[in-house]
Design a protein around this motif. Structure first.
Motif, PDB file in Angstrom:
ATOM      1  N   PRO A   1       0.718  -1.065   0.048  1.00 56.83           N
ATOM      2  CA  PRO A   1      -0.098   0.021   0.039  1.00 56.83           C
ATOM      3  C   PRO A   1       0.933   1.249  -0.141  1.00 56.83           C
ATOM      4  O   PRO A   1       0.514   2.250  -0.624  1.00 56.83           O
ATOM      5  CB  PRO A   1      -0.728  -0.073   1.270  1.00 56.83           C
ATOM      6  CG  PRO A   1      -0.773  -1.725   1.662  1.00 56.83           C
ATOM      7  CD  PRO A   1       0.439  -2.125   1.037  1.00 56.83           C
ATOM      8  N   ASP A   2       2.096   1.178   0.850  1.00 50.61           N
ATOM      9  CA  ASP A   2       2.982   2.564   0.837  1.00 50.61           C
ATOM     10  C   ASP A   2       3.412   2.737  -0.549  1.00 50.61           C
ATOM     11  O   ASP A   2       3.910   4.039  -0.752  1.00 50.61           O
ATOM     12  CB  ASP A   2       4.032   2.159   1.703  1.00 50.61           C
ATOM     13  CG  ASP A   2       3.471   2.055   3.130  1.00 50.61           C
ATOM     14  OD1 ASP A   2       2.522   2.462   3.391  1.00 50.61           O
ATOM     15  OD2 ASP A   2       4.486   1.521   4.060  1.00 50.61           O
ATOM     16  N   ASN A   3       3.594   1.638  -1.387  1.00 54.25           N
ATOM     17  CA  ASN A   3       4.297   2.020  -2.826  1.00 54.25           C
ATOM     18  C   ASN A   3       3.356   2.167  -3.949  1.00 54.25           C
ATOM     19  O   ASN A   3       3.576   2.380  -5.003  1.00 54.25           O
ATOM     20  CB  ASN A   3       5.167   0.778  -3.120  1.00 54.25           C
ATOM     21  CG  ASN A   3       6.494   0.730  -2.141  1.00 54.25           C
ATOM     22  OD1 ASN A   3       6.799   1.937  -1.945  1.00 54.25           O
ATOM     23  ND2 ASN A   3       7.085  -0.386  -2.055  1.00 54.25           N
ATOM     24  N   MET A   4       1.899   1.869  -3.541  1.00 52.85           N
ATOM     25  CA  MET A   4       0.902   1.912  -4.570  1.00 52.85           C
ATOM     26  C   MET A   4       0.937   3.321  -5.376  1.00 52.85           C
ATOM     27  O   MET A   4       0.598   3.283  -6.529  1.00 52.85           O
ATOM     28  CB  MET A   4      -0.424   1.485  -3.968  1.00 52.85           C
ATOM     29  CG  MET A   4      -1.547   1.405  -5.167  1.00 52.85           C
ATOM     30  SD  MET A   4      -1.335  -0.203  -6.052  1.00 52.85           S
ATOM     31  CE  MET A   4      -1.643  -1.462  -4.924  1.00 52.85           C
ATOM     32  N   THR A   5       1.046   4.268  -4.570  1.00 45.51           N
ATOM     33  CA  THR A   5       0.680   5.619  -5.189  1.00 45.51           C
ATOM     34  C   THR A   5       1.888   5.830  -6.075  1.00 45.51           C
ATOM     35  O   THR A   5       1.613   6.430  -7.142  1.00 45.51           O
ATOM     36  CB  THR A   5       0.871   6.798  -3.955  1.00 45.51           C
ATOM     37  OG1 THR A   5      -0.351   6.468  -3.292  1.00 45.51           O
ATOM     38  CG2 THR A   5       0.742   7.993  -4.532  1.00 45.51           C
ATOM     39  N   ILE A   6       3.200   5.590  -5.871  1.00 44.79           N
ATOM     40  CA  ILE A   6       4.095   5.840  -6.737  1.00 44.79           C
ATOM     41  C   ILE A   6       4.365   4.634  -7.900  1.00 44.79           C
ATOM     42  O   ILE A   6       4.429   5.261  -9.154  1.00 44.79           O
ATOM     43  CB  ILE A   6       5.627   5.526  -5.798  1.00 44.79           C
ATOM     44  CG1 ILE A   6       5.592   6.450  -4.727  1.00 44.79           C
ATOM     45  CG2 ILE A   6       6.666   5.761  -6.801  1.00 44.79           C
ATOM     46  CD1 ILE A   6       6.667   6.538  -3.940  1.00 44.79           C
ATOM     47  N   ALA A   7       3.869   3.483  -7.612  1.00 48.12           N
ATOM     48  CA  ALA A   7       3.947   2.512  -8.603  1.00 48.12           C
ATOM     49  C   ALA A   7       3.005   2.683  -9.740  1.00 48.12           C
ATOM     50  O   ALA A   7       3.109   2.568 -10.953  1.00 48.12           O
ATOM     51  CB  ALA A   7       3.959   1.029  -7.973  1.00 48.12           C
ATOM     52  N   ARG A   8       1.610   3.164  -9.239  1.00 49.02           N
ATOM     53  CA  ARG A   8       0.674   3.034 -10.255  1.00 49.02           C
ATOM     54  C   ARG A   8       0.673   3.909 -11.596  1.00 49.02           C
ATOM     55  O   ARG A   8       0.503   3.461 -12.504  1.00 49.02           O
ATOM     56  CB  ARG A   8      -0.653   3.401  -9.641  1.00 49.02           C
ATOM     57  CG  ARG A   8      -2.051   3.277 -10.470  1.00 49.02           C
ATOM     58  CD  ARG A   8      -3.237   3.743  -9.807  1.00 49.02           C
ATOM     59  NE  ARG A   8      -3.467   2.804  -8.616  1.00 49.02           N
ATOM     60  CZ  ARG A   8      -4.227   1.735  -8.776  1.00 49.02           C
ATOM     61  NH1 ARG A   8      -4.585   1.425 -10.017  1.00 49.02           N
ATOM     62  NH2 ARG A   8      -4.415   1.028  -7.703  1.00 49.02           N
ATOM     63  N   PRO A   9       1.148   5.221 -11.582  1.00 49.65           N
ATOM     64  CA  PRO A   9       1.285   5.787 -12.752  1.00 49.65           C
ATOM     65  C   PRO A   9       2.325   5.142 -13.558  1.00 49.65           C
ATOM     66  O   PRO A   9       2.231   5.130 -14.935  1.00 49.65           O
ATOM     67  CB  PRO A   9       1.973   7.170 -12.234  1.00 49.65           C
ATOM     68  CG  PRO A   9       1.370   7.331 -10.909  1.00 49.65           C
ATOM     69  CD  PRO A   9       1.701   5.894 -10.239  1.00 49.65           C
ATOM     70  N   LEU A  10       3.567   4.777 -13.035  1.00 49.59           N
ATOM     71  CA  LEU A  10       4.642   4.104 -13.939  1.00 49.59           C
ATOM     72  C   LEU A  10       4.137   2.716 -14.432  1.00 49.59           C
ATOM     73  O   LEU A  10       4.404   2.477 -15.606  1.00 49.59           O
ATOM     74  CB  LEU A  10       5.876   3.934 -13.041  1.00 49.59           C
ATOM     75  CG  LEU A  10       6.494   5.163 -12.548  1.00 49.59           C
ATOM     76  CD1 LEU A  10       8.030   4.843 -11.617  1.00 49.59           C
ATOM     77  CD2 LEU A  10       7.063   6.028 -13.726  1.00 49.59           C
ATOM     78  N   LEU A  11       3.554   1.897 -13.562  1.00 50.90           N
ATOM     79  CA  LEU A  11       3.193   0.760 -14.150  1.00 50.90           C
ATOM     80  C   LEU A  11       1.849   0.762 -15.207  1.00 50.90           C
ATOM     81  O   LEU A  11       1.768  -0.046 -16.139  1.00 50.90           O
ATOM     82  CB  LEU A  11       2.601  -0.515 -12.972  1.00 50.90           C
ATOM     83  CG  LEU A  11       3.598  -0.632 -12.057  1.00 50.90           C
ATOM     84  CD1 LEU A  11       3.190  -1.584 -10.986  1.00 50.90           C
ATOM     85  CD2 LEU A  11       4.933  -1.269 -12.890  1.00 50.90           C
ATOM     86  N   ASN A  12       1.194   1.877 -14.957  1.00 56.30           N
ATOM     87  CA  ASN A  12      -0.015   2.096 -16.102  1.00 56.30           C
ATOM     88  C   ASN A  12       0.560   2.156 -17.458  1.00 56.30           C
ATOM     89  O   ASN A  12      -0.071   2.106 -18.372  1.00 56.30           O
ATOM     90  CB  ASN A  12      -0.784   3.102 -15.212  1.00 56.30           C
ATOM     91  CG  ASN A  12      -1.954   2.674 -14.513  1.00 56.30           C
ATOM     92  OD1 ASN A  12      -2.397   1.580 -14.645  1.00 56.30           O
ATOM     93  ND2 ASN A  12      -2.302   3.528 -13.583  1.00 56.30           N
TER      94      ASN A  12
END
Length: 372
Positions: free
Chosen positions: A327-338
């Motif tokens: 959950p802590d990395n979700m905000t950072i990871a979502r734009p790049l993985l999208n």
């Protein structure tokens, strides 16, 4: 006077009664010998159980149960445990109002057991914090262990119509209900001190923040996990994951398949590597595989996990539900993985575990899983 000589009649022998009483006597001897064997063995089993209890207590376990006796004469050995309580120094263990274990008197290497009134699992401590207990109920809760005298026995644990309840909502369970669950452990063919394992649950549903609940409460989830574990004797003798890791323990041929919505149960004892075959309209199929996973010195997993995913779920949400994105990395990871993962069709990518982290490409998305 006559010339005839008449010989005296020979006395007749009495008819032997051995043909009548011999088989009865032989049967009586066999029954007496078997009875002696049974009562001697029953006493020895009871003594061994009590000795094993003392060994566990000396090792720091809580090990208690009501006084026992062995029944089942003449063909079985049956032990009824009442108020059974076995908890390790780490806080992991189980308790049950009743557990019945039995074996044939002529096959004491093979035992089966059942818990007709359910059981309670103790989840142990993580970082010094007690994770509470889990109540387990079902129409059938049974286990079997064969070839116990061999280095790697064959073990099976099964449950039907399961209902699980955690005492601490802060540590959610993967699911709270399931149609069936089975776990199998068997010796790996032609590999010493190695065991094949298989975990399979079908028809699972759960609350939010659980594995099944995060994929939606309306449709049931099924999952199958397989792999081969090395250095099984270390786990059996010590029972501590860190000791297993220190001996060079590893998991090979790891496979995981997760299916949701409208599919037939996963096959028992076999693994289907393809993600094809799902129904249209939102069904989820996830396949994950790794040739080799090893523990680092910290206990974190090291290796590569190849993932194939099909369905209408967003891949990032699936990775989050599988705890491969924290959950802590979700905000950072979502734009790049999208930018790299599509939201429809079949997706194929790799999660790498190293240096205590889980990475998709250069991006760390979570800490690597750690051995319990």
């Amino acid at each position: 006077m006559t010339d005839d000589l008449t010989l005296p009649a020979k006395p007749q022998k009495k008819a032997s009664r051995w043909g009548l009483f011999g088989p009865v006597l032989l049967l009586a001897i066999i029954c007496a010998a078997w009875s002696g064997y049974w009562f001697y063995t029953a006493q020895r089993i009871q003594t061994q159980v009590l000795q094993h209890q003392k060994v566990l207590i000396a090792a720091g376990y809580q090990a208690s149960f009501d006084p026992i006796r062995v029944t089942g004469f003449p063909y079985r050995m049956v032990i009824d445990f009442h108020r059974l309580n076995i908890i390790s120094p780490s806080g992991k263990g189980l308790s049950a109002p009743e557990v019945r274990a039995e074996a044939y008197a002529y096959a004491l290497d093979d035992w089966v057991a059942e818990a007709p009134q359910g059981l309670t699992l103790y989840r142990g401590r993580t970082g010094g914090i007690d994770r509470g207990k889990v109540s387990v109920m079902g129409t059938q809760l049974r286990a079997s262990a064969f070839n116990l005298s061999k280095p790697v026995p064959t073990v099976a644990i099964e449950g039907d119509d399961l209902i699980l309840a955690a005492s601490d909502a802060g540590y959610p369970l993967p699911f709270t209900t399931a149609k069936a669950l089975e776990f199998h452990l068997r010796p790996t063919a032609n590999v010493a001190d190695s065991a094949d394992i298989m975990l399979n649950f079908t028809g699972a549903q759960g609350q939010p923040k659980s594995l099944a609940g995060d994929f939606g409460s309306a449709r049931a989830l099924s999952m199958q996990v397989e792999g081969a574990i090395s250095h099984v004797s270390t786990i059996r003798d010590v029972g501590i994951a860190s000791a297993w890791a220190a001996k060079g323990g590893q998991v090979s041929a790891f496979r995981l398949k997760l299916v949701q919505g409208g599919l037939t149960p996963l096959p028992t004892g076999t693994f289907t590597t393809g993600c094809q075959g799902g129904n249209a309209g939102g069904d989820l199929n996830v396949c994950a595989s790794s040739d080799l996973l090893t523990p680092e010195a910290t206990g974190h997993v090291n290796g590569k996990l190849n993932i194939e995913m099909a369905g209408t779920f967003n891949p990032i949400d699936v990775l989050g539900a599988l705890n491969l994105i924290s959950p802590d990395n979700m905000t950072i990871a979502r734009p790049l993985l999208n930018m790299t993962l599509a939201t429809q069709g079949t997706q194929t990518f790799t999660v790498e575990f190293h240096d205590g982290g889980a990475y998709i490409g250069p991006l760390k998305v979570s800490d690597a899983p750690i051995l319990p």
